[in-house]
Design a protein around this motif. Structure first.
Motif, PDB file in Angstrom:
ATOM      1  N   MET A 123       0.844  -1.192   0.051  1.00 31.03           N
ATOM      2  CA  MET A 123       0.019  -0.152  -0.019  1.00 31.03           C
ATOM      3  C   MET A 123       0.825   1.337   0.041  1.00 31.03           C
ATOM      4  O   MET A 123       0.389   2.225  -0.464  1.00 31.03           O
ATOM      5  CB  MET A 123      -0.935  -0.075   1.038  1.00 31.03           C
ATOM      6  CG  MET A 123      -1.738   1.242   1.192  1.00 31.03           C
ATOM      7  SD  MET A 123      -2.533   1.371   2.852  1.00 31.03           S
ATOM      8  CE  MET A 123      -2.794   3.408   3.180  1.00 31.03           C
ATOM      9  N   ILE A 124       2.014   1.268   0.453  1.00 32.62           N
ATOM     10  CA  ILE A 124       2.806   2.238   0.967  1.00 32.62           C
ATOM     11  C   ILE A 124       3.249   2.874  -0.260  1.00 32.62           C
ATOM     12  O   ILE A 124       3.167   4.231  -0.505  1.00 32.62           O
ATOM     13  CB  ILE A 124       3.856   2.410   1.951  1.00 32.62           C
ATOM     14  CG1 ILE A 124       3.093   1.927   3.269  1.00 32.62           C
ATOM     15  CG2 ILE A 124       4.604   3.544   2.377  1.00 32.62           C
ATOM     16  CD1 ILE A 124       4.118   1.612   4.456  1.00 32.62           C
ATOM     17  N   ILE A 125       4.027   2.526  -1.042  1.00 28.92           N
ATOM     18  CA  ILE A 125       4.705   2.840  -2.103  1.00 28.92           C
ATOM     19  C   ILE A 125       3.744   3.311  -3.281  1.00 28.92           C
ATOM     20  O   ILE A 125       3.992   4.418  -3.894  1.00 28.92           O
ATOM     21  CB  ILE A 125       5.896   1.775  -2.638  1.00 28.92           C
ATOM     22  CG1 ILE A 125       6.926   1.573  -1.664  1.00 28.92           C
ATOM     23  CG2 ILE A 125       6.331   2.263  -4.075  1.00 28.92           C
ATOM     24  CD1 ILE A 125       7.814   0.579  -1.767  1.00 28.92           C
ATOM     25  N   LEU A 129       3.375   7.118  -4.651  1.00 31.05           N
ATOM     26  CA  LEU A 129       3.495   7.673  -6.194  1.00 31.05           C
ATOM     27  C   LEU A 129       2.088   8.137  -6.765  1.00 31.05           C
ATOM     28  O   LEU A 129       2.176   9.126  -7.526  1.00 31.05           O
ATOM     29  CB  LEU A 129       4.176   6.520  -6.823  1.00 31.05           C
ATOM     30  CG  LEU A 129       5.433   5.867  -6.615  1.00 31.05           C
ATOM     31  CD1 LEU A 129       5.731   4.741  -7.229  1.00 31.05           C
ATOM     32  CD2 LEU A 129       6.462   6.880  -6.740  1.00 31.05           C
ATOM     33  N   ALA A 130       1.013   7.501  -6.216  1.00 26.09           N
ATOM     34  CA  ALA A 130      -0.408   7.659  -7.013  1.00 26.09           C
ATOM     35  C   ALA A 130      -0.651   9.222  -6.471  1.00 26.09           C
ATOM     36  O   ALA A 130      -1.116  10.114  -6.939  1.00 26.09           O
ATOM     37  CB  ALA A 130      -1.314   6.783  -6.455  1.00 26.09           C
ATOM     38  N   PHE A 131      -0.299   9.607  -5.083  1.00 29.03           N
ATOM     39  CA  PHE A 131      -0.830  10.886  -4.714  1.00 29.03           C
ATOM     40  C   PHE A 131       0.260  11.817  -5.421  1.00 29.03           C
ATOM     41  O   PHE A 131      -0.342  13.132  -5.831  1.00 29.03           O
ATOM     42  CB  PHE A 131      -0.354  10.850  -3.164  1.00 29.03           C
ATOM     43  CG  PHE A 131      -0.945  12.240  -2.471  1.00 29.03           C
ATOM     44  CD1 PHE A 131      -2.071  12.661  -2.138  1.00 29.03           C
ATOM     45  CD2 PHE A 131       0.443  13.226  -2.329  1.00 29.03           C
ATOM     46  CE1 PHE A 131      -2.298  13.865  -1.793  1.00 29.03           C
ATOM     47  CE2 PHE A 131      -0.210  14.457  -1.866  1.00 29.03           C
ATOM     48  CZ  PHE A 131      -1.286  14.786  -1.298  1.00 29.03           C
ATOM     49  N   THR A 132       1.251  11.570  -5.329  1.00 29.93           N
ATOM     50  CA  THR A 132       2.352  12.715  -6.218  1.00 29.93           C
ATOM     51  C   THR A 132       1.902  12.742  -7.412  1.00 29.93           C
ATOM     52  O   THR A 132       1.786  13.913  -8.008  1.00 29.93           O
ATOM     53  CB  THR A 132       3.662  12.056  -6.161  1.00 29.93           C
ATOM     54  OG1 THR A 132       4.521  11.758  -4.690  1.00 29.93           O
ATOM     55  CG2 THR A 132       4.657  13.059  -6.803  1.00 29.93           C
ATOM     56  N   VAL A 145       6.061  20.409   0.489  1.00 30.61           N
ATOM     57  CA  VAL A 145       4.593  19.990   0.931  1.00 30.61           C
ATOM     58  C   VAL A 145       4.214  18.567   0.157  1.00 30.61           C
ATOM     59  O   VAL A 145       3.571  17.712   0.917  1.00 30.61           O
ATOM     60  CB  VAL A 145       3.595  20.988   0.529  1.00 30.61           C
ATOM     61  CG1 VAL A 145       2.214  20.421   0.704  1.00 30.61           C
ATOM     62  CG2 VAL A 145       3.693  22.429   1.377  1.00 30.61           C
ATOM     63  N   LEU A 146       4.473  18.550  -1.030  1.00 24.79           N
ATOM     64  CA  LEU A 146       4.245  17.310  -1.788  1.00 24.79           C
ATOM     65  C   LEU A 146       5.121  16.006  -1.231  1.00 24.79           C
ATOM     66  O   LEU A 146       4.474  15.097  -1.003  1.00 24.79           O
ATOM     67  CB  LEU A 146       4.819  17.524  -3.312  1.00 24.79           C
ATOM     68  CG  LEU A 146       4.372  16.464  -4.216  1.00 24.79           C
ATOM     69  CD1 LEU A 146       2.759  16.246  -4.159  1.00 24.79           C
ATOM     70  CD2 LEU A 146       4.555  16.798  -5.465  1.00 24.79           C
ATOM     71  N   GLY A 152       3.975  11.097   4.251  1.00 27.53           N
ATOM     72  CA  GLY A 152       3.487  10.887   5.584  1.00 27.53           C
ATOM     73  C   GLY A 152       1.905  10.300   5.633  1.00 27.53           C
ATOM     74  O   GLY A 152       1.626   9.555   6.265  1.00 27.53           O
ATOM     75  N   LEU A 153       1.222  10.547   4.721  1.00 26.16           N
ATOM     76  CA  LEU A 153      -0.235  10.154   4.476  1.00 26.16           C
ATOM     77  C   LEU A 153      -0.234   8.811   4.357  1.00 26.16           C
ATOM     78  O   LEU A 153      -0.900   7.986   5.031  1.00 26.16           O
ATOM     79  CB  LEU A 153      -0.808  10.793   3.279  1.00 26.16           C
ATOM     80  CG  LEU A 153      -2.477  10.792   3.350  1.00 26.16           C
ATOM     81  CD1 LEU A 153      -3.194  11.106   4.554  1.00 26.16           C
ATOM     82  CD2 LEU A 153      -3.096  11.289   1.991  1.00 26.16           C
ATOM     83  N   PRO A 154       0.319   8.052   3.307  1.00 18.96           N
ATOM     84  CA  PRO A 154       0.273   6.565   3.376  1.00 18.96           C
ATOM     85  C   PRO A 154       0.885   5.825   4.559  1.00 18.96           C
ATOM     86  O   PRO A 154       0.511   4.869   5.101  1.00 18.96           O
ATOM     87  CB  PRO A 154       1.083   6.343   2.000  1.00 18.96           C
ATOM     88  CG  PRO A 154       1.184   7.504   1.188  1.00 18.96           C
ATOM     89  CD  PRO A 154       1.168   8.641   2.288  1.00 18.96           C
ATOM     90  N   VAL A 155       1.959   6.157   4.884  1.00 17.68           N
ATOM     91  CA  VAL A 155       2.746   5.622   6.229  1.00 17.68           C
ATOM     92  C   VAL A 155       1.832   5.921   7.273  1.00 17.68           C
ATOM     93  O   VAL A 155       1.560   4.846   8.064  1.00 17.68           O
ATOM     94  CB  VAL A 155       3.983   6.251   6.433  1.00 17.68           C
ATOM     95  CG1 VAL A 155       4.521   5.571   7.756  1.00 17.68           C
ATOM     96  CG2 VAL A 155       5.107   5.816   5.317  1.00 17.68           C
TER      97      VAL A 155
END
Length: 184
Positions: A123-125, A129-132, A145-146, A152-155
């Motif tokens: 889930m994390i990686i 990448l998707a959020f970015t 911020v990015l 931080g959000l996925p972790v």
């Protein structure tokens, strides 16, 4: 204090709707088995949490639209159109470009790739990448911020669900292989 506007109405409407769902729909529509003793594993837990958060966000939107200074009126009557001929427009910050017509297709392709990579990469990686990619697609240009939010959000969500809520999340074969290789 400002006068009520459409954000006030929208915020109060959202708060009322999700409050009604929280108080009336979820208790009547969700069947809770008697064997469910851990609150975070009950079928009504996460819908209730989500509705509660949406009620708070709706109230926040309404309160934010009523407090603070009023927005300044545009200098010209056109609301931000091109300057009049012969005038010298003052240089200032420009708004980031809006995503084009291909943005929905890009989002759909990104979400398909995200779902496809979850099993292998966890889930994390893929989430980072998707959020970015989504943030860049929609105009975020602040790398600090990015980076903080994308990592931080996925972790944070992964740790919350695995450690606090005791909900298993996919670690992925890639991350499991890296962790196993580091322990050897």
């Amino acid at each position: 204090m400002r006068t009520p506007n459409k954000d006030t109405s929208l915020g109060l409407g959202l708060a009322a709707f999700f409050g009604a769902v929280l108080l009336f729909v979820i208790p009547r529509a969700v069947v809770i088995p008697s064997s469910a003793v851990v609150p975070s594993l009950r079928p009504d837990f996460w819908p209730s949490i989500l509705c509660g958060v949406l009620v708070l966000l709706g109230l926040g939107l309404a309160a934010g639209s009523l407090s603070g200074p009023a927005r300044p009126a545009p200098e010209s009557g056109c609301g931000g159109c091109a300057p009049a001929p012969g005038s010298d427009p003052a240089p200032g910050p420009t708004r980031p470009a809006r995503p084009g017509r291909a943005a929905p297709a890009c989002v759909a392709a990104l979400l398909a790739a995200y779902a496809w990579t979850l099993e292998a990469a966890g889930m994390i990686i893929p989430s980072a990448l998707a959020f970015t990619a989504l943030a860049l697609l929609y105009g975020e240009r602040r790398p600090g911020v990015l980076a903080v939010v994308a990592v931080g959000l996925p972790v944070g969500l992964y740790l919350f669900f695995t450690q606090v809520a005791n909900v298993p999340m996919p670690a992925g074969d890639l991350l499991a292989g890296l962790l196993a290789g580091a322990q050897d």
